[in-house]
Design a protein around this motif. Structure first.
Motif, short mmCIF file in Angstrom:
data_model
loop_
_atom_site.label_atom_id
_atom_site.label_comp_id
_atom_site.label_asym_id
_atom_site.label_seq_id
_atom_site.Cartn_x
_atom_site.Cartn_y
_atom_site.Cartn_z
N ASP A 1 39.66 33.48 63.32
CA ASP A 1 39.14 33.12 64.50
C ASP A 1 37.72 32.52 64.46
N ASP A 2 36.70 33.55 64.21
CA ASP A 2 35.76 33.47 63.42
C ASP A 2 35.64 32.53 62.42
N ARG A 3 35.25 31.93 61.34
CA ARG A 3 36.20 30.54 60.68
C ARG A 3 34.47 31.82 59.14
N ARG A 4 33.59 31.76 60.16
CA ARG A 4 32.35 32.34 58.69
C ARG A 4 32.83 33.29 57.91
N PHE A 5 33.66 34.34 58.50
CA PHE A 5 34.52 36.00 57.92
C PHE A 5 35.90 35.23 57.21
N PHE A 6 36.53 35.56 56.08
CA PHE A 6 37.20 35.72 56.01
C PHE A 6 38.06 37.24 54.81
N TYR A 7 39.19 36.60 54.37
CA TYR A 7 39.54 37.94 53.24
C TYR A 7 39.61 36.18 52.13
N TRP A 8 40.06 36.85 51.16
CA TRP A 8 40.13 36.01 49.88
C TRP A 8 41.82 36.81 48.56
N GLY A 9 42.04 36.23 48.02
CA GLY A 9 42.69 36.55 46.56
C GLY A 9 42.48 35.70 46.06
N LEU A 10 43.06 36.23 44.18
CA LEU A 10 42.80 35.04 43.37
C LEU A 10 43.53 35.84 42.20
N THR A 11 44.63 34.59 41.39
CA THR A 11 44.40 35.34 39.90
C THR A 11 44.17 33.99 38.87
N SER A 12 43.82 34.96 37.69
CA SER A 12 42.92 33.46 37.02
C SER A 12 43.70 34.21 35.77
N TYR A 13 43.61 33.03 34.65
CA TYR A 13 43.77 32.71 33.34
C TYR A 13 42.54 32.50 31.97
N ASP A 14 42.48 33.29 31.94
CA ASP A 14 41.05 32.61 30.71
C ASP A 14 41.18 32.85 28.99
N LYS A 15 40.76 31.66 28.67
CA LYS A 15 41.08 31.71 27.45
C LYS A 15 39.86 31.17 26.66
N SER A 16 39.25 31.68 25.32
CA SER A 16 38.23 30.66 24.90
C SER A 16 37.65 31.74 23.87
N TYR A 17 37.41 30.74 22.68
CA TYR A 17 36.96 30.34 21.59
C TYR A 17 35.63 31.32 21.49
N SER A 18 35.03 30.72 22.62
CA SER A 18 32.96 30.86 22.10
C SER A 18 32.92 32.44 22.43
N LEU A 19 33.70 33.05 23.80
CA LEU A 19 33.32 34.27 24.23
C LEU A 19 33.44 35.12 23.42
N LYS A 20 35.25 34.00 22.23
CA LYS A 20 36.31 35.51 21.24
C LYS A 20 36.96 36.80 22.64
N ILE A 21 37.85 35.49 23.46
CA ILE A 21 38.53 35.95 24.32
C ILE A 21 40.23 34.98 23.88
N ASN A 22 41.22 35.93 23.67
CA ASN A 22 41.75 35.95 23.26
C ASN A 22 42.95 35.14 24.89
N ASN A 23 43.34 36.26 25.40
CA ASN A 23 43.90 35.67 26.07
C ASN A 23 43.49 37.39 27.33
N ARG A 24 42.71 36.74 29.00
CA ARG A 24 42.53 37.94 29.85
C ARG A 24 42.75 36.58 30.92
N PHE A 25 43.80 37.81 31.70
CA PHE A 25 44.53 37.40 33.02
C PHE A 25 43.62 38.22 34.26
N GLN A 26 43.22 38.08 35.61
CA GLN A 26 42.24 39.05 36.74
C GLN A 26 43.49 38.74 37.39
N GLY A 27 43.42 39.57 38.58
CA GLY A 27 44.37 39.56 39.67
C GLY A 27 43.25 40.44 41.58
N GLY A 28 43.45 40.17 42.24
CA GLY A 28 42.76 41.27 42.73
C GLY A 28 42.48 40.08 44.71
N GLY A 29 41.66 40.92 45.42
CA GLY A 29 41.20 40.60 46.98
C GLY A 29 40.49 40.69 46.92
#
Length: 243
Positions: free
Chosen positions: A94-122
């Motif tokens: 009800d107080d919108r200043r506080f909230f819970y969050w959840g995330l899933t993400s994917y990265d692939k980066s030549y410059s950082l030498k990441i072939n594949n990276r998955f992250q998920g959590g909250g």
């Protein structure tokens, strides 16, 4: 890599279909294209940075889908070929200043030498400042990560870890014309003290109209495990629309 835009498109369509039955639902779409070109007698370089964001907002739930692609060359040698995609939600009390969050993400980066990276959590987040023209938000949580990396540019490294993910987000609008916005991430592995990810994304936009702005952007990424980092400074246009 080619499947990432298709996956994002399917996710956006699914989110849109989920929300279209509520009169209190609001939508936001943003596309930014920035870059830089340098050509001299001694050589040339260029960098293109494209980002797309889509948001669905209801009273107590916000869904976000983001995607980005960075490509760069220097003297015809590849420097960047980086893809990011993420899907996340905020669940408000009800107080919108506080909230819970959840995330899933994917990265692939030549410059950082990441072939594949998955992250998920909250985790949880809180708005220290919450005003129509100013926002400062702190968030913290736990992410599970599975990665396929290159160590010392050539040594394959496939591993899993849990990370503490701390973020500082700010947005400041001056007279409805100038917009300063940024997010700073610190992600520390819970099992490896020297395994740290630092991400910083900042932008300055000057609105030309309600939907078009000139944007200068600065992005910094550092990955201790591969001992790689990149710093991108570029400028271009941002298109955004509320509906």
């Amino acid at each position: 890599m080619k499947c990432i835009p298709v996956i994002l498109l399917l996710l956006l369509c699914r989110l849109s279909a989920f929300a279209q039955f509520s009169d209190s639902t609001h939508y936001y779409v943003k596309y930014a294209s920035t870059g830089s070109i340098n050509r001299t007698n001694d050589g040339n370089s260029y960098l293109l940075n494209n980002a797309l964001a889509f948001k669905i907002s209801k009273k107590k739930v916000v869904l976000n889908a983001d995607g980005g692609y960075v490509y760069g060359q220097q003297d015809k040698q590849l420097t960047n070929n980086d893809v990011t995609a993420s899907l996340n939600f905020n669940l408000y009390r009800d107080d919108r200043r506080f909230f819970y969050w959840g995330l899933t993400s994917y990265d692939k980066s030549y410059s950082l030498k990441i072939n594949n990276r998955f992250q998920g959590g909250g985790g949880i987040a809180y708005d220290i400042i919450s005003k129509p023209n100013a926002t400062v938000n702190l968030s913290d949580g736990i992410l599970f990560e599975t990665s396929d990396l290159y160590l010392h540019d050539t040594i394959p490294d496939i591993y899993h870890t849990f990370r503490n993910s701390f973020r500082v987000y700010y947005k400041w609008t001056i007279k409805g014309i100038i917009v300063l916005e940024g997010a700073q991430f610190l992600q520390q592995s819970l099992s490896h003290g020297n395994d740290l990810i630092i991400k910083s994304n900042n932008s300055l936009s000057i609105k030309l109209s309600s939907w078009l702005a000139i944007t200068a952007a600065l992005s910094y990424n550092k990955l201790n495990r591969t001992d790689r980092e990149n710093l991108l400074i570029n400028y271009g246009l941002t298109i955004e629309k509320y509906f």
